[in-house]
Design an enzyme around this catalytic site. Structure first.
Site, PDB file in Angstrom:
ATOM      1  N   LYS A 224       9.582  22.525 -13.884  1.00 17.69           N
ATOM      2  CA  LYS A 224       9.451  23.876 -13.313  1.00 17.69           C
ATOM      3  C   LYS A 224      10.760  24.302 -12.663  1.00 17.69           C
ATOM      4  O   LYS A 224      11.172  25.466 -12.784  1.00 17.69           O
ATOM      5  CB  LYS A 224       8.319  23.904 -12.287  1.00 17.69           C
ATOM      6  CG  LYS A 224       8.184  25.252 -11.556  1.00 17.69           C
ATOM      7  CD  LYS A 224       7.950  26.410 -12.532  1.00 17.69           C
ATOM      8  CE  LYS A 224       8.018  27.771 -11.848  1.00 17.69           C
ATOM      9  NZ  LYS A 224       6.900  28.025 -10.950  1.00 17.69           N
TER      10      LYS A 224
ATOM     11  N   LYS B 122      13.597  30.418  -2.864  1.00 19.59           N
ATOM     12  CA  LYS B 122      13.048  29.119  -2.454  1.00 19.59           C
ATOM     13  C   LYS B 122      13.124  28.120  -3.608  1.00 19.59           C
ATOM     14  O   LYS B 122      13.505  26.956  -3.424  1.00 19.59           O
ATOM     15  CB  LYS B 122      11.607  29.306  -1.991  1.00 19.59           C
ATOM     16  CG  LYS B 122      10.868  28.028  -1.608  1.00 19.59           C
ATOM     17  CD  LYS B 122      10.075  27.396  -2.738  1.00 19.59           C
ATOM     18  CE  LYS B 122       8.932  28.284  -3.204  1.00 19.59           C
ATOM     19  NZ  LYS B 122       8.083  27.588  -4.226  1.00 19.59           N
TER      20      LYS B 122
END
EC number: 1.1.1.60
Length: 293
Positions: A171, A239
């Site tokens: 991811k 983030k």
């Protein structure tokens, strides 16, 4: 049909939980805000008043939360998932967090004999709503096969990546690719506009060739128009790129392009645009070239 405890009913989590309920599973959903829980109840999700209520008796517990500290607290904190999950249940974290945290959680749950998968997703809000997410799974292949029917209710592409934390590594790599494509799209738009070429027409031609991408297909119209209602917020991608930087540092890897795009994302957050869609990189590109946002 399974009983599923689903924790985290935000932009992504709510439609994912809804798809599970529509597939016939009993889904007990918990979110910190009562309004979110009531909205989920209107969509076929049983409203849980606490983490404990969502988790007790569930065959599978799923979390979809913003960041590593949130997942660690919900999974391992006082009154969290580990305190209430049954020994025969499976815990699946579908958040995007640091691979090291996924490995930590898997190890702690494993000491209690509880199976864990890290299964972050790609596809954004539209993919969650359409049930077409790409799901990258770390953990036991056998556990994945047992849980595949649940994941298939939420996603179209489900790939086993390896041991615990491997899903999060992939991811993170996905977020590198998306960020790079978005910045490329931003620069293509300002390049076309700078030459007086209609950007939409130019992108139509590019999309049909080697330069085409899912980012162009899904993001170009809103980016050209300067419409940045969030499908995936800049602050979340910021983030995620911080996770990339941390993981790259652990492996002593040099990722110069990623570092540059990460700084541009951080600049957008710093100027107060963190709540916009990540395609707002085109707004920054326009500003850098003396144009309005």
């Amino acid at each position: 049909m399974a009983t599923v405890g689903f924790i985290g009913l935000g932009v992504m989590g709510l439609p994912m939980a809804e798809h599970l309920a529509a597939a016939g599973h009993e889904v007990r959903g918990y979110s910190r805000t009562p309004q979110t829980r009531r909205r989920a109840a209107d969509r076929g999700v049983v409203e849980a008043e606490s983490v404990a209520e969502a988790v007790r008796g569930a065959d599978t517990v799923i979390t979809m939360l913003p960041d590593s500290p949130d997942v660690r607290e919900v999974a391992l904190g006082d009154g969290g998932v580990l305190s209430h999950i049954g020994p025969d249940a499976t815990f699946i974290d579908m958040s995007t967090i640091a691979p090291s945290v996924s490995r930590e959680i898997s190890a702690v749950f494993g000491e209690r004999g509880v199976d864990v998968l890290d299964a972050p997703v790609s596809g954004g809000q539209s993919g969650a709503e359409e049930g077409t997410l790409s799901i990258m799974v770390g953990g036991s292949a056998a556990v994945l096969e047992a849980q595949r029917p649940l994941l298939e209710a939420m996603g179209r592409t489900i790939v086993h990546m390896g041991e615990a934390g491997a899903g999060q590594v992939v991811k993170a790599a996905n977020q590198i690719a998306v960020a790079a494509h978005l910045q490329a799209l931003a620069e293509v738009i300002v390049f076309l506009e700078g030459h007086g070429i209609d950007a939409t027409t130019g992108l139509t031609a590019i999309a049909g060739g080697l330069g085409g991408s899912t980012v162009i297909d899904r993001k170009s119209a809103s980016a050209v128009a300067g419409s940045f209602d969030p499908g995936f917020r800049i602050e979340l991608h910021d983030k995620d790129l911080a996770i990339v930087a941390e993981s790259a540092r652990e492996q002593r890897l040099s990722l110069p392009l990623t570092a540059t795009v990460a700084q541009l994302m951080r600049a957008l957050v710093a100027r107060g645009d963190g709540g916009l869609d990540h395609s707002a990189l085109v707004g920054l590109a326009r500003t850098l070239n003396g144009e309005g946002r």
